[in-house]
Design a protein around this motif. Sequence first.
Motif, PDB file in Angstrom:
ATOM      1  N   ALA A 287     -40.559 -38.024  -2.677  1.00 11.92           N
ATOM      2  CA  ALA A 287     -40.916 -37.193  -1.535  1.00 11.92           C
ATOM      3  C   ALA A 287     -42.023 -36.220  -1.899  1.00 11.92           C
ATOM      4  CB  ALA A 287     -39.686 -36.429  -1.048  1.00 11.92           C
ATOM      5  N   LEU A 288     -43.097 -36.235  -1.114  1.00 16.13           N
ATOM      6  CA  LEU A 288     -44.291 -35.430  -1.379  1.00 16.13           C
ATOM      7  C   LEU A 288     -44.342 -34.252  -0.410  1.00 16.13           C
ATOM      8  CD1 LEU A 288     -46.634 -38.541  -1.433  1.00 16.13           C
ATOM      9  CD2 LEU A 288     -45.666 -37.421  -3.454  1.00 16.13           C
ATOM     10  N   TYR A 289     -44.300 -33.046  -0.957  1.00 20.94           N
ATOM     11  CA  TYR A 289     -44.309 -31.841  -0.122  1.00 20.94           C
ATOM     12  C   TYR A 289     -45.549 -31.005  -0.411  1.00 20.94           C
ATOM     13  CZ  TYR A 289     -39.476 -32.518   1.381  1.00 20.94           C
ATOM     14  OH  TYR A 289     -38.321 -33.016   1.945  1.00 20.94           O
ATOM     15  N   GLY A 290     -46.176 -30.540   0.668  1.00 25.32           N
ATOM     16  CA  GLY A 290     -47.342 -29.670   0.534  1.00 25.32           C
ATOM     17  C   GLY A 290     -47.158 -28.412   1.346  1.00 25.32           C
ATOM     18  N   SER A 291     -47.467 -28.485   2.654  1.00 30.07           N
ATOM     19  CA  SER A 291     -47.376 -27.310   3.511  1.00 30.07           C
ATOM     20  C   SER A 291     -45.953 -26.993   3.939  1.00 30.07           C
ATOM     21  CB  SER A 291     -48.238 -27.520   4.765  1.00 30.07           C
ATOM     22  OG  SER A 291     -47.725 -28.591   5.536  1.00 30.07           O
ATOM     23  N   SER A 292     -45.044 -27.935   3.767  1.00 34.23           N
ATOM     24  CA  SER A 292     -43.639 -27.719   4.136  1.00 34.23           C
ATOM     25  C   SER A 292     -42.806 -27.478   2.885  1.00 34.23           C
ATOM     26  CB  SER A 292     -43.110 -28.911   4.934  1.00 34.23           C
ATOM     27  OG  SER A 292     -43.240 -30.109   4.192  1.00 34.23           O
ATOM     28  N   SER A 293     -41.523 -27.197   3.096  1.00 34.56           N
ATOM     29  CA  SER A 293     -40.661 -26.817   1.975  1.00 34.56           C
ATOM     30  C   SER A 293     -39.517 -27.797   1.779  1.00 34.56           C
ATOM     31  CB  SER A 293     -40.081 -25.426   2.212  1.00 34.56           C
ATOM     32  OG  SER A 293     -39.059 -25.134   1.276  1.00 34.56           O
ATOM     33  N   PRO A 294     -39.306 -28.292   0.559  1.00 36.30           N
ATOM     34  CA  PRO A 294     -38.157 -29.158   0.293  1.00 36.30           C
ATOM     35  C   PRO A 294     -36.831 -28.414   0.387  1.00 36.30           C
ATOM     36  CG  PRO A 294     -39.312 -28.637  -1.745  1.00 36.30           C
ATOM     37  CD  PRO A 294     -40.161 -28.106  -0.635  1.00 36.30           C
ATOM     38  N   ALA A 295     -36.876 -27.080   0.379  1.00 41.73           N
ATOM     39  CA  ALA A 295     -35.644 -26.317   0.533  1.00 41.73           C
ATOM     40  C   ALA A 295     -35.146 -26.339   1.971  1.00 41.73           C
ATOM     41  CB  ALA A 295     -35.872 -24.868   0.097  1.00 41.73           C
ATOM     42  N   TYR A 296     -36.058 -26.541   2.925  1.00 39.99           N
ATOM     43  CA  TYR A 296     -35.715 -26.471   4.349  1.00 39.99           C
ATOM     44  C   TYR A 296     -35.359 -27.837   4.929  1.00 39.99           C
ATOM     45  CZ  TYR A 296     -36.226 -25.369   9.330  1.00 39.99           C
ATOM     46  OH  TYR A 296     -36.020 -25.223  10.668  1.00 39.99           O
ATOM     47  N   THR A 297     -36.143 -28.862   4.596  1.00 36.02           N
ATOM     48  CA  THR A 297     -35.884 -30.213   5.119  1.00 36.02           C
ATOM     49  C   THR A 297     -35.914 -31.242   3.996  1.00 36.02           C
ATOM     50  OG1 THR A 297     -38.241 -30.422   5.646  1.00 36.02           O
ATOM     51  CG2 THR A 297     -36.774 -29.763   7.448  1.00 36.02           C
ATOM     52  N   PRO A 298     -34.984 -31.165   3.039  1.00 39.01           N
ATOM     53  CA  PRO A 298     -34.988 -32.132   1.945  1.00 39.01           C
ATOM     54  C   PRO A 298     -34.475 -33.489   2.409  1.00 39.01           C
ATOM     55  CG  PRO A 298     -33.038 -30.779   1.798  1.00 39.01           C
ATOM     56  CD  PRO A 298     -33.847 -30.226   2.946  1.00 39.01           C
ATOM     57  N   PRO A 299     -34.840 -34.570   1.707  1.00 43.88           N
ATOM     58  CA  PRO A 299     -34.183 -35.852   1.968  1.00 43.88           C
ATOM     59  C   PRO A 299     -32.711 -35.732   1.598  1.00 43.88           C
ATOM     60  CG  PRO A 299     -35.568 -35.979   0.007  1.00 43.88           C
ATOM     61  CD  PRO A 299     -35.828 -34.651   0.620  1.00 43.88           C
ATOM     62  N   LEU A 300     -31.838 -36.164   2.473  1.00 42.83           N
ATOM     63  CA  LEU A 300     -30.397 -35.964   2.281  1.00 42.83           C
ATOM     64  C   LEU A 300     -29.817 -37.115   1.470  1.00 42.83           C
ATOM     65  CD1 LEU A 300     -29.510 -34.612   5.829  1.00 42.83           C
ATOM     66  CD2 LEU A 300     -30.020 -33.321   3.739  1.00 42.83           C
ATOM     67  N   THR A 301     -30.132 -37.107   0.194  1.00 43.70           N
ATOM     68  CA  THR A 301     -29.673 -38.139  -0.722  1.00 43.70           C
ATOM     69  C   THR A 301     -29.735 -37.588  -2.143  1.00 43.70           C
ATOM     70  OG1 THR A 301     -30.164 -40.331  -1.623  1.00 43.70           O
ATOM     71  CG2 THR A 301     -32.022 -39.073  -0.812  1.00 43.70           C
ATOM     72  N   ASP A 302     -28.892 -38.123  -3.017  1.00 39.80           N
ATOM     73  CA  ASP A 302     -28.989 -37.786  -4.440  1.00 39.80           C
ATOM     74  C   ASP A 302     -30.021 -38.664  -5.144  1.00 39.80           C
ATOM     75  OD1 ASP A 302     -27.013 -35.813  -4.318  1.00 39.80           O
ATOM     76  OD2 ASP A 302     -25.403 -37.281  -4.585  1.00 39.80           O
ATOM     77  N   ASN A 303     -30.527 -39.660  -4.428  1.00 37.51           N
ATOM     78  CA  ASN A 303     -31.435 -40.637  -5.022  1.00 37.51           C
ATOM     79  C   ASN A 303     -32.880 -40.320  -4.624  1.00 37.51           C
ATOM     80  OD1 ASN A 303     -32.152 -42.881  -6.515  1.00 37.51           O
ATOM     81  ND2 ASN A 303     -31.775 -44.329  -4.844  1.00 37.51           N
ATOM     82  N   ALA A 304     -33.324 -39.109  -4.945  1.00 33.83           N
ATOM     83  CA  ALA A 304     -34.669 -38.680  -4.558  1.00 33.83           C
ATOM     84  C   ALA A 304     -35.300 -37.838  -5.659  1.00 33.83           C
ATOM     85  CB  ALA A 304     -34.629 -37.883  -3.264  1.00 33.83           C
ATOM     86  N   GLU A 305     -36.609 -37.954  -5.754  1.00 37.36           N
ATOM     87  CA  GLU A 305     -37.410 -37.121  -6.638  1.00 37.36           C
ATOM     88  C   GLU A 305     -38.341 -36.304  -5.749  1.00 37.36           C
ATOM     89  OE1 GLU A 305     -38.645 -35.806 -10.498  1.00 37.36           O
ATOM     90  OE2 GLU A 305     -37.118 -37.323 -10.032  1.00 37.36           O
ATOM     91  N   ILE A 306     -38.284 -34.994  -5.903  1.00 39.10           N
ATOM     92  CA  ILE A 306     -39.104 -34.096  -5.089  1.00 39.10           C
ATOM     93  C   ILE A 306     -40.376 -33.745  -5.856  1.00 39.10           C
ATOM     94  CG2 ILE A 306     -39.219 -31.891  -3.894  1.00 39.10           C
ATOM     95  CD1 ILE A 306     -37.195 -33.845  -2.713  1.00 39.10           C
ATOM     96  N   HIS A 307     -41.522 -33.952  -5.217  1.00 40.56           N
ATOM     97  CA  HIS A 307     -42.810 -33.600  -5.806  1.00 40.56           C
ATOM     98  C   HIS A 307     -43.398 -32.444  -4.999  1.00 40.56           C
ATOM     99  CE1 HIS A 307     -42.780 -37.219  -8.329  1.00 40.56           C
ATOM    100  NE2 HIS A 307     -42.265 -37.825  -7.269  1.00 40.56           N
ATOM    101  N   TYR A 308     -43.383 -31.265  -5.611  1.00 45.33           N
ATOM    102  CA  TYR A 308     -43.781 -30.043  -4.915  1.00 45.33           C
ATOM    103  C   TYR A 308     -44.355 -29.082  -5.943  1.00 45.33           C
ATOM    104  CZ  TYR A 308     -43.208 -25.800  -2.032  1.00 45.33           C
ATOM    105  OH  TYR A 308     -43.402 -24.630  -1.335  1.00 45.33           O
ATOM    106  N   LEU A 309     -45.572 -28.645  -5.733  1.00 46.59           N
ATOM    107  CA  LEU A 309     -46.249 -27.791  -6.709  1.00 46.59           C
ATOM    108  C   LEU A 309     -45.901 -26.319  -6.553  1.00 46.59           C
ATOM    109  CD1 LEU A 309     -49.793 -29.449  -6.771  1.00 46.59           C
ATOM    110  CD2 LEU A 309     -47.841 -29.852  -8.301  1.00 46.59           C
ATOM    111  N   ALA A 310     -45.367 -25.915  -5.409  1.00 42.28           N
ATOM    112  CA  ALA A 310     -44.962 -24.521  -5.164  1.00 42.28           C
ATOM    113  C   ALA A 310     -46.090 -23.548  -5.481  1.00 42.28           C
ATOM    114  CB  ALA A 310     -43.713 -24.183  -5.987  1.00 42.28           C
TER     115      ALA A 310
END
Length: 343
Positions: A287-310
Amino acid sequence: MAEAPQRREEGGERILVVGPSWVGDMVMAQSLFKTLKARHPRGRIGVVAPGWSRPILERMAEVDEVAELAVGHGEFGWSARRRLAASLRGRFDRAIVLPRSWKSALVPFLARIPRRSGFTGEQRYGLLNDRRRLDKAVLDQTVKRFVALGLSAEEAARGDFAIPRPALRIDPKNLAALQQRHGLAARPAIGMMPGAEYGPAKQWPLAYFHKLAARLIEQGFEIRVLGGPKDHAAGEAIVSGLTHAHNLCGETRLEDAVDLLGDCEQVVTNDSGLMHVAAAVGSRVQALYGSSSPAYTPPLTDNAEIHYLALSCSPCFQRTCPLGHHNCLNHLLPARVLAAMDG
């Protein structure tokens, strides 16, 4: 799904949910449906929803009925709402309104459903008779807000309740037909979703998708680019000059995307509705996050890698980069995503 009125089972509560207007939000709403079914196993759940969402709702075991609201996005549709409300009158004991707009609360009110729950918003006094205050610090995710409306106010206020994971059904026959029609499944599949309905500030550069696709094809994978008709040009940019790469943007229905994503080993995706679909069918999500936040709308699975530079400027939640550089995604390089996929 049956549309005719059903006899109420003894002790079974009939609940009408007014659903959201976005693909990802509708997938996340399944966490509420699962919560309601767990608490009311003999109950019946109907969902008021736009027509496009029917294929998603029909893949949810918890949904008994779809009450289609034939109103375009942003339209008021007074006549359509009145007609739908009349068809639902006397059939439900309780309504839960997920959107916070005034018009979204009209159908349950006009249908005279006795108890009507929702968060305060847009002066909905009278339309709702179980109005909840939204504590954004406690209910800090969209999915938490949805589930909270299915709980008592006291439980919701604590914020420590369980969030069931969405799980969409796969249709093996439809998948086989799609594979044959589009010449797929010669190799293990990787899905790519370059679209993001909200705006370009959420979209990873197409050149990065293309570079990553080329490397994955070298490793023996097939690439499936998925999205709507407006994503077709983006899909062409990704598959250009590549073998074993298929641009399916605009070539498939929403229910087809469910089945094709369920057949992918991994997907690489912007923060989008199809990201949530991929999570709900069990594919590994990059999952690629830029202008949005993975804290607010994360993929609802344990099988995910979050890519977010913060970065210090993100999340800005803007449709386009207000600073003009788009560094939150431009600096998120394909090599990082490839390393996560190989890991």
